[in-house]
Design an enzyme around this catalytic site. Structure first.
Site, PDB file in Angstrom:
ATOM      1  N   ARG A  85      -3.971  10.258   4.143  1.00 56.60           N
ATOM      2  CA  ARG A  85      -2.055  11.299   4.209  1.00 56.60           C
ATOM      3  C   ARG A  85      -1.551  11.256   3.068  1.00 56.60           C
ATOM      4  NH1 ARG A  85      -0.362  14.113   8.252  1.00 56.60           N
ATOM      5  NH2 ARG A  85       1.544  14.267   7.673  1.00 56.60           N
ATOM      6  N   LYS A 135       0.746  -0.970   0.049  1.00 55.16           N
ATOM      7  CA  LYS A 135       0.060  -0.165   0.134  1.00 55.16           C
ATOM      8  C   LYS A 135       1.046   1.330  -0.500  1.00 55.16           C
ATOM      9  CE  LYS A 135      -1.847   2.028   4.109  1.00 55.16           C
ATOM     10  NZ  LYS A 135      -1.270   2.772   4.766  1.00 55.16           N
ATOM     11  N   ASN A 136       1.679   0.743   1.004  1.00 55.69           N
ATOM     12  CA  ASN A 136       2.589   2.572   1.076  1.00 55.69           C
ATOM     13  C   ASN A 136       3.821   2.827  -0.182  1.00 55.69           C
ATOM     14  OD1 ASN A 136       0.975   3.283   3.142  1.00 55.69           O
ATOM     15  ND2 ASN A 136       2.558   2.579   4.749  1.00 55.69           N
ATOM     16  N   ILE A 138       4.329  18.793   8.722  1.00 59.93           N
ATOM     17  CA  ILE A 138       4.649  18.439   7.645  1.00 59.93           C
ATOM     18  C   ILE A 138       5.782  19.109   7.216  1.00 59.93           C
ATOM     19  CG2 ILE A 138       2.817  17.267   6.416  1.00 59.93           C
ATOM     20  CD1 ILE A 138       1.525  19.766   5.183  1.00 59.93           C
ATOM     21  N   ASP A 139       5.995  19.630   7.989  1.00 58.84           N
ATOM     22  CA  ASP A 139       7.592  20.615   8.243  1.00 58.84           C
ATOM     23  C   ASP A 139       8.248  20.995   7.126  1.00 58.84           C
ATOM     24  OD1 ASP A 139       7.697  19.220   9.682  1.00 58.84           O
ATOM     25  OD2 ASP A 139       9.663  20.289  10.630  1.00 58.84           O
ATOM     26  N   GLN A 140       8.957  19.755   6.815  1.00 61.08           N
ATOM     27  CA  GLN A 140      10.234  18.948   6.155  1.00 61.08           C
ATOM     28  C   GLN A 140       9.807  18.863   3.979  1.00 61.08           C
ATOM     29  OE1 GLN A 140      13.067  18.549   7.268  1.00 61.08           O
ATOM     30  NE2 GLN A 140      12.119  19.637   9.222  1.00 61.08           N
ATOM     31  N   ASP A 158       4.882   0.616  12.112  1.00 63.87           N
ATOM     32  CA  ASP A 158       3.696  -0.021  11.464  1.00 63.87           C
ATOM     33  C   ASP A 158       4.125  -1.767  11.754  1.00 63.87           C
ATOM     34  OD1 ASP A 158       2.898   2.352  10.010  1.00 63.87           O
ATOM     35  OD2 ASP A 158       3.157   2.189   8.244  1.00 63.87           O
ATOM     36  N   CYS A 207      -4.265   7.939   9.206  1.00 60.48           N
ATOM     37  CA  CYS A 207      -4.677   7.266  10.891  1.00 60.48           C
ATOM     38  C   CYS A 207      -4.182   8.492  12.058  1.00 60.48           C
ATOM     39  CB  CYS A 207      -3.513   6.426  10.860  1.00 60.48           C
ATOM     40  SG  CYS A 207      -5.012   4.792  10.274  1.00 60.48           S
ATOM     41  N   ILE A 243       8.704   7.058  16.504  1.00 55.90           N
ATOM     42  CA  ILE A 243       7.874   7.399  15.341  1.00 55.90           C
ATOM     43  C   ILE A 243       7.048   8.492  15.648  1.00 55.90           C
ATOM     44  CG2 ILE A 243       7.567   7.060  12.990  1.00 55.90           C
ATOM     45  CD1 ILE A 243      10.049   6.229  13.641  1.00 55.90           C
ATOM     46  N   ARG A 246       0.892  14.872  12.985  1.00 55.95           N
ATOM     47  CA  ARG A 246       1.743  14.253  11.815  1.00 55.95           C
ATOM     48  C   ARG A 246       2.394  15.780  10.670  1.00 55.95           C
ATOM     49  NH1 ARG A 246      -1.136   8.573   9.534  1.00 55.95           N
ATOM     50  NH2 ARG A 246       0.953   8.807   8.516  1.00 55.95           N
ATOM     51  N   ARG A 304      -8.090   0.259   5.047  1.00 60.49           N
ATOM     52  CA  ARG A 304      -7.787   1.103   4.059  1.00 60.49           C
ATOM     53  C   ARG A 304      -6.579   0.686   3.393  1.00 60.49           C
ATOM     54  NH1 ARG A 304      -6.613   6.663   7.269  1.00 60.49           N
ATOM     55  NH2 ARG A 304      -5.309   6.533   5.893  1.00 60.49           N
TER      56      ARG A 304
HETATM   57  C1  EPZ Z   1       4.817   7.234   6.080  1.00 57.57           C
HETATM   58  O1  EPZ Z   1       3.706   7.611   6.624  1.00 57.57           O
HETATM   59  C2  EPZ Z   1       3.378   5.638   6.288  1.00 57.57           C
HETATM   60  N1  EPZ Z   1       2.275   6.520   5.517  1.00 57.57           N
HETATM   61  C3  EPZ Z   1       3.219   5.434   7.799  1.00 57.57           C
HETATM   62  O2  EPZ Z   1       1.971   4.290   6.859  1.00 57.57           O
HETATM   63  C4  EPZ Z   1       4.030   4.677   8.518  1.00 57.57           C
HETATM   64  O3  EPZ Z   1       4.008   4.408   9.824  1.00 57.57           O
HETATM   65  C5  EPZ Z   1       4.906   6.287   8.772  1.00 57.57           C
HETATM   66  O4  EPZ Z   1       5.287   6.009   7.154  1.00 57.57           O
HETATM   67  C6  EPZ Z   1       6.495   5.835   8.907  1.00 57.57           C
HETATM   68  O5  EPZ Z   1       7.096   4.724   8.242  1.00 57.57           O
HETATM   69  C7  EPZ Z   1       2.653   6.145   4.148  1.00 57.57           C
HETATM   70  O6  EPZ Z   1       3.574   5.728   3.588  1.00 57.57           O
HETATM   71  C8  EPZ Z   1       1.088   6.538   3.292  1.00 57.57           C
HETATM   72  P1  EPZ Z   1       6.810  10.114   7.836  1.00 57.57           P
HETATM   73  P2  EPZ Z   1       4.526   9.586   6.940  1.00 57.57           P
HETATM   74  O7  EPZ Z   1       6.954  11.456   6.951  1.00 57.57           O
HETATM   75  O8  EPZ Z   1       5.572   9.834   5.895  1.00 57.57           O
HETATM   76  C9  EPZ Z   1       8.132  13.155  11.327  1.00 57.57           C
HETATM   77  C10 EPZ Z   1      -0.155   3.096   7.430  1.00 57.57           C
HETATM   78  O9  EPZ Z   1      -0.356   2.300   9.044  1.00 57.57           O
HETATM   79  N2  EPZ Z   1       7.923  14.425  10.627  1.00 57.57           N
HETATM   80  O10 EPZ Z   1       7.782   9.780   7.812  1.00 57.57           O
HETATM   81  O11 EPZ Z   1       3.784  10.006   7.754  1.00 57.57           O
HETATM   82  C11 EPZ Z   1       6.412  12.789  11.721  1.00 57.57           C
HETATM   83  O12 EPZ Z   1       6.002  13.781  11.965  1.00 57.57           O
HETATM   84  C12 EPZ Z   1       0.619   4.860   7.928  1.00 57.57           C
HETATM   85  O13 EPZ Z   1      -0.033   2.549   6.340  1.00 57.57           O
HETATM   86  C13 EPZ Z   1       8.035  15.954  11.285  1.00 57.57           C
HETATM   87  O14 EPZ Z   1       8.594  15.738  11.968  1.00 57.57           O
HETATM   88  O15 EPZ Z   1       5.056   8.914   7.930  1.00 57.57           O
HETATM   89  C14 EPZ Z   1       6.734  11.199  12.657  1.00 57.57           C
HETATM   90  O16 EPZ Z   1       7.002  11.327  14.050  1.00 57.57           O
HETATM   91  C15 EPZ Z   1       0.978   4.599   9.277  1.00 57.57           C
HETATM   92  N3  EPZ Z   1       8.046  16.586  10.080  1.00 57.57           N
HETATM   93  C16 EPZ Z   1       7.518  11.160  11.317  1.00 57.57           C
HETATM   94  O17 EPZ Z   1       8.718  12.371  10.965  1.00 57.57           O
HETATM   95  C17 EPZ Z   1       7.406  16.147   8.156  1.00 57.57           C
HETATM   96  O18 EPZ Z   1       7.436  17.142   7.469  1.00 57.57           O
HETATM   97  C18 EPZ Z   1       7.837   9.819  10.358  1.00 57.57           C
HETATM   98  O19 EPZ Z   1       6.860  10.211  10.148  1.00 57.57           O
HETATM   99  C19 EPZ Z   1       7.227  15.405   8.448  1.00 57.57           C
HETATM  100  C20 EPZ Z   1       7.303  13.885   9.409  1.00 57.57           C
END
Ligand code: EPZ
Length: 430
Positions: A93, A22-23, A124-126, A305, A117, A327, A122, A397
């Site tokens: 997301r 999915k991801n 999105i600053d990065q 996950d 979820c 995370i 979560r 989902r």
């Molecule tokens: C992806 O989410 C996955 N979603 C999530 O899977 C998964 O849990 C996660 O990566 C971690 O592996 C999808 O692929 C659609 P991140 P994502 O950006 O991209 C912080 C599932 O169950 N962060 O790697 O949203 C954030 O808050 C889902 O399938 C910032 O601070 O995760 C978190 O603490 C749930 N600023 C950490 O980084 C940013 O701009 C990792 O988030 C972006 C993220």
């Protein structure tokens, strides 16, 4: 409302076929609109999130043709809107992947701010930092985020946190930018690599995906491709832990064992036998489960996950285990439900202290999110008696035919909608 009715106690035995990830599918779908030529994507999971994304793509003028349940042809030569909105996309997301894809191709994108979820804040600053570094301006107003640029130019971007989403979004935007982009501290997850391979198959020039430095040289256009999505690491891991928790013997087929190494290692640590072959992994749980400690980390660490699934197993092991979630800040929402099934767990901040118990008992429980929902179903499969699991829309989902695949392994599980259907299930199991 649909729910799963589950009668626990049967060891899961047999083989299960794992679907596409999915991801990986979500960013690959978004990226497919970056070409004006037809793209064929195979091994596409038929789950709610991918279907929402496909509907959103149709909404902006992308031609989507499902050639069979797991194959889709996409042609984005007639995109007429650069704004993606609506109730569906608001809830997931991955809708933010349209930002990187549309910005990269059309230099403009507006997307409803993402939901997903409820597992913590979560940010999105990065993503925003990356788009700005490439020369875009970014505004958030009225629940929408807009990224625009006259031109995108390659840049050197150092991510402050390892983020799957930001790595993917910046990679998409940079593929058609002028010049070279370097993403440092990039995420290394298999789905990041899969997206890079997909984009490269369309003519992009991305190197280093799977390491923490990704280098992209911008190209002028992306062309047609045919691409098969990788198997779902988390779906496979979920069935592997289902085998462990039910004292079963399950072979997950159509997987890449390398992607499952951190999961296999923990299963061995808690007393399971794990046998790997080229594209399958067999998990045999014939001994009592032992306690261990685990901390979630970006790939190749133990995946967040899979955190609820391992916690369900540790809840039935001998001794005390500590699970640390590094995370997301709110990923223990299933613990109260598990306690209602007899687990002994105390959560302190980002740590769960689990004292193993000898059994779970069936209860009426709610799926709080996708992975926790799947984990609670596994707990129900190990529990004495009947459980009902509500809010299965979360599970749907990300898991295709979850209850049917479990049934194929001998689980007593049905999807029911009414009290009458639930009674029928109870009568059937006796
Ligand atoms: C992806 O989410 C996955 N979603 C999530 O899977 C998964 O849990 C996660 O990566 C971690 O592996 C999808 O692929 C659609 P991140 P994502 O950006 O991209 C912080 C599932 O169950 N962060 O790697 O949203 C954030 O808050 C889902 O399938 C910032 O601070 O995760 C978190 O603490 C749930 N600023 C950490 O980084 C940013 O701009 C990792 O988030 C972006 C993220």
């Amino acid at each position: 409302m649909e729910q799963y009715a589950v009668c626990g106690g049967n060891p899961l035995v047999g083989e299960v076929e794992i679907g596409g990830a999915k991801n990986a599918a979500l960013p690959i779908l978004a990226a497919s609109l970056m070409s004006d030529e037809t793209v064929l994507i195979e091994n596409m999971p038929d789950v709610r999130d991918t279907n929402i994304l496909l509907d959103a793509m149709k909404g902006i003028g992308v031609h989507v043709e499902r050639t069979d349940r797991h194959s889709v042809k996409i042609n984005a030569s007639q995109v007429h809107h650069l704004t993606v909105e609506g109730d569906g996309v608001k809830k997931i997301r991955a809708s933010y992947y349209f930002l990187g894809a549309l910005l990269g191709k059309y230099k403009s994108a507006t997307v409803v701010l993402p939901g997903g979820c409820d597992i913590g804040c979560r940010a999105i600053d990065q993503h925003i930092k990356g788009f700005k570094a490439l020369g875009a301006s970014v505004q958030i107003a009225h629940g929408m985020i807009t990224a625009q640029a006259d031109r995108l130019t390659g840049s050197h971007i150092y991510l402050d946190v390892v983020s799957v989403g930001a790595t993917i979004n910046i990679m998409m935007a940079a593929v058609l930018a002028e010049g070279r982009t370097t993403i440092e501290n990039a995420a290394k997850e298999p789905h990041v690599v899969d997206l890079a391979n997909f984009l490269n198959s369309m003519g992009a020039n991305i190197k280093g995906a799977g390491t923490d430095v990704i280098r992209i040289r911008g190209v002028n256009r992306l062309h047609a491709t045919e691409y098969t999505i990788i198997p779902d690491q988390i779906e496979a891991g979920t069935f592997m832990f289902a085998a462990a928790v039910t004292k079963g013997d399950v072979t997950v087929k159509n997987v890449i064992p390398k992607h499952l190494e951190s999961i296999s290692a923990k299963l061995v640590e808690i007393g399971c036998e794990v046998q790997e072959s080229d594209d399958a992994v067999r998990v045999v749980a014939s001994r009592p489960l032992r306690h261990t400690h685990v901390k979630t980390l970006p790939y190749p660490g133990f995946p967040t996950d899979m955190q609820p699934q391992i916690a369900v197993a540790l809840g039935l092991s001998t001794g005390t285990s500590i699970v640390t979630e590094s995370i997301f800040e709110n990923r223990f929402r299933y613990v109260d439900e598990l306690i209602r099934m007899g687990a002994s767990i105390k959560v302190e901040g980002n740590t769960a202290i689990i004292d193993g118990v000898s059994r779970y008992t069936g209860a009426s429980i709610n799926a709080p999110d996708l992975r926790a929902g799947a984990a609670l179903v596994i707990a129900a499969l190990a529990a004495e008696g009947v459980s009902t699991v509500d809010d299965i829309r979360y599970i749907e989902r990300g898991y295709e035919d979850f209850h049917l695949k479990l049934k194929g392994l001998g689980a007593q599980i049905e999807k029911v909608e009414t009290e009458r259907e639930l009674q029928k299930f109870r009568l059937k199991i006796g």
